[in-house]
Enzyme design. Structure first.
Site, short mmCIF file in Angstrom:
data_model
loop_
_atom_site.label_atom_id
_atom_site.label_comp_id
_atom_site.label_asym_id
_atom_site.label_seq_id
_atom_site.Cartn_x
_atom_site.Cartn_y
_atom_site.Cartn_z
N ARG A 124 1.06 -0.99 -0.17
CA ARG A 124 0.11 0.17 0.43
C ARG A 124 1.14 1.11 0.26
O ARG A 124 1.85 1.04 0.92
CB ARG A 124 -1.05 -0.02 1.09
CG ARG A 124 -1.88 1.03 1.16
CD ARG A 124 -2.50 1.50 0.11
NE ARG A 124 -3.74 2.10 0.67
CZ ARG A 124 -2.98 4.12 0.52
NH1 ARG A 124 -2.27 4.26 -0.42
NH2 ARG A 124 -3.86 4.72 0.76
N HIS A 127 2.02 6.27 2.24
CA HIS A 127 1.09 7.84 2.01
C HIS A 127 0.28 8.08 3.91
O HIS A 127 0.95 8.01 4.31
CB HIS A 127 -0.52 7.18 1.11
CG HIS A 127 -1.04 6.20 2.27
ND1 HIS A 127 -0.38 4.92 2.75
CD2 HIS A 127 -2.23 6.52 2.97
CE1 HIS A 127 -1.52 4.27 3.25
NE2 HIS A 127 -2.53 5.47 3.82
N HIS A 129 -3.02 10.95 5.07
CA HIS A 129 -4.56 11.06 5.40
C HIS A 129 -5.14 11.71 6.57
O HIS A 129 -4.28 11.87 7.35
CB HIS A 129 -5.55 9.96 4.80
CG HIS A 129 -4.99 8.63 5.63
ND1 HIS A 129 -5.27 8.53 6.88
CD2 HIS A 129 -4.65 7.88 4.97
CE1 HIS A 129 -5.00 7.15 7.11
NE2 HIS A 129 -4.71 6.54 6.06
N GLU A 133 -6.01 6.21 11.65
CA GLU A 133 -6.78 5.35 11.39
C GLU A 133 -5.87 4.12 11.64
O GLU A 133 -4.72 3.95 12.81
CB GLU A 133 -4.97 4.61 9.85
CG GLU A 133 -5.33 3.24 9.51
CD GLU A 133 -4.26 2.95 7.90
OE1 GLU A 133 -4.35 4.20 7.06
OE2 GLU A 133 -3.36 1.96 7.86
N HIS A 172 2.83 7.05 5.75
CA HIS A 172 2.94 5.35 6.23
C HIS A 172 2.45 4.53 5.13
O HIS A 172 2.48 5.04 4.32
CB HIS A 172 1.19 4.78 7.73
CG HIS A 172 0.78 5.39 6.93
ND1 HIS A 172 -0.23 5.99 7.74
CD2 HIS A 172 -0.87 4.64 6.40
CE1 HIS A 172 -1.37 6.13 6.96
NE2 HIS A 172 -1.74 4.76 6.58
N GLU A 195 -10.65 5.49 1.18
CA GLU A 195 -9.68 5.29 0.38
C GLU A 195 -9.20 5.80 -0.78
O GLU A 195 -8.08 5.66 -0.54
CB GLU A 195 -9.84 4.13 0.90
CG GLU A 195 -10.34 2.84 -0.43
CD GLU A 195 -10.28 1.44 -0.35
OE1 GLU A 195 -9.36 0.80 0.20
OE2 GLU A 195 -10.91 1.05 -1.34
#
Ligand code: MN
Ligand code: MN
Length: 416
Positions: A124, A127, A129, A133, A172, A195
């Site tokens: 993944r 990124h 946000h 999370e 992360h 997402e």
């Protein structure tokens, strides 16, 4: 609470009802009688009318409580059920992902969820946000990284049953390990989180003037031309070396975060344990970074029930891992909805709404209660009624003070 015989009767009535829906009028009377018996808790004053037209039989079989609700159900609670297995799956060579958010459960303003799979080596992408999370590993293992504002980095390998928590804005990564990578649940503390809306490394460098990148990163134009032309998001990559080698490569002990952003939930003794099952509660008290998400991992043995309760902190977002369940949600005034839940389903309890969750299967039921708060809290109906003068409760329920004393006084959490 239903007993074992009621359970069997309930299932038998469902099987017969579906057969009736297929067109056999001769069995209708028998099926209706059996349905009435299964709903003995509140006798219906009328016979259920048959359903001779078209039906989605797999859905009816999966959710008998919705199709044939108990007589106590009434009104509109809003949506309380969705399933990751109904959500669009974004697939790439490195893995896949799908999400259940406020778009699917319109009253879920507090929490959204993602179920993601990464192949061995699959990333993944790096990124960050706007939401925090919280995550639980469901299968396999992964390497996670997260940077703190002071420049220290947390690197760890997480396995099935482990959690992590990344605060908003903290950059992360997640990478699948081992023979077959991993699968995990992500929980975000914003109902409308998507997402699709994360700050990706590849996206940012693609939207920055090359001369600025050159000046900032001290890289020449030819090197910059190798940067990805599209979002990576989830992509295949070789498996990493050992965790120890990765830690050494970022500068060793002095560069590593002293805060742990992972938590081995299954290595923790259950917070509550009894004959009906157990509950592991994790929040900022035992996992300090998790300041906005509190969770309970609940295991109920066959026949056991998460007792009638509610949460003073807001709504509850649930994820079902194993077994099968029935939940009724009570929302004032006079609204009640009962539905059935299976693995990969999401349950939703509106803010402060009363509810129970009952194991209706022959195997253990395992599910997560997720609350957007720093400390898990709940009120037990039984506990409330037993911490008042018996005469006060007796006057409300029209029973004797002696009968009140039969109600369990301890907050049992799990009723067997
Ligand atoms: Mn993330
Ligand atoms: Mn609850």
């Amino acid at each position: 609470m239903k007993n074992q015989n009621d359970d069997q009767g309930f299932r038998a009535s469902l099987t017969r009802r579906n057969f009736v829906a297929g067109g056999s009028a001769g069995l209708a009377a028998a099926a209706l009688g059996s349905i009435a018996a299964a709903q003995s808790a509140t006798p219906q004053t009328f016979k259920r009318v048959s359903d001779p037209g078209q039906n989605n039989i797999p859905l009816l079989k999966e959710n008998p409580s919705s199709n044939n609700p108990p007589a106590t159900d009434h009104g509109d609670t809003g949506a309380i059920w969705y399933s990751f297995d109904l959500a669009h799956r974004r697939q790439t060579a490195g893995g896949w992902t799908h999400q259940v958010t406020q778009r699917e459960l319109p009253n879920s303003t507090d929490v959204a969820g993602v179920n993601m799979r990464l192949a061995a080596g699959g990333f993944r992408e790096l990124h960050w946000h706007t939401a925090a999370e919280w995550a639980m590993m469901l299968y396999g293992s992964a390497r996670i990284s997260v940077l703190r504002p002071d420049g220290s980095v947390f690197l760890d390998d997480v396995k099935r049953g482990d959690l992590w928590y990344f605060p908003p804005g903290f950059p992360h990564s997640i990478q699948g390990l081992g023979k077959d990578g991993c699968e995990f649940l992500l929980v975000f503390d914003q109902g409308k989180f998507s997402e699709e809306d994360t700050f990706l490394l590849s996206d940012w460098v693609r939207h920055t003037p090359p001369d600025v990148l050159q000046k900032n990163m001290k890289l020449d134009a030819q090197t910059l031309s190798r940067f990805p032309k599209d979002d990576l998001y989830i992509f295949a990559a070789p498996e990493p070396g050992s965790l120890a080698a990765d830690k050494a490569s970022v500068g060793g002990e002095s560069s590593l975060s002293t805060t742990r952003f992972s938590f081995p939930l299954m290595e923790m003794e259950p917070t509550i344990s009894g004959p009906g099952g157990n509950v592991r509660i994790v929040d900022s008290r035992n996992f300090p970074p998790s300041t906005t998400i509190a969770a309970a991992l609940v295991t109920l043995h066959p026949g056991a029930m998460r007792e009638l309760h509610w949460h003073p902190t807001g709504s509850e977002w649930q994820f079902y891992l194993e077994g099968q369940a029935r939940m009724t949600v009570f929302v004032s005034p006079s609204n009640a909805r009962t539905m059935d839940f299976h693995p990969n389903d999401v349950g939703f309890v509106p803010s402060m709404a009363g509810h129970y969750i009952e194991n209706t299967g022959d195997t253990d039921l395992v599910f997560l209660e997720i609350l957007r708060t720093n400390q898990y809290a709940d009120f037990s109906l039984n506990n409330w009624l037993r911490h008042l003068p018996p005469e006060m409760v007796a006057a409300h329920l029209n029973i004797t003070p002696a009968a009140i004393k039969q109600i369990p006084s301890k907050k049992l959490v799990v009723i067997s």
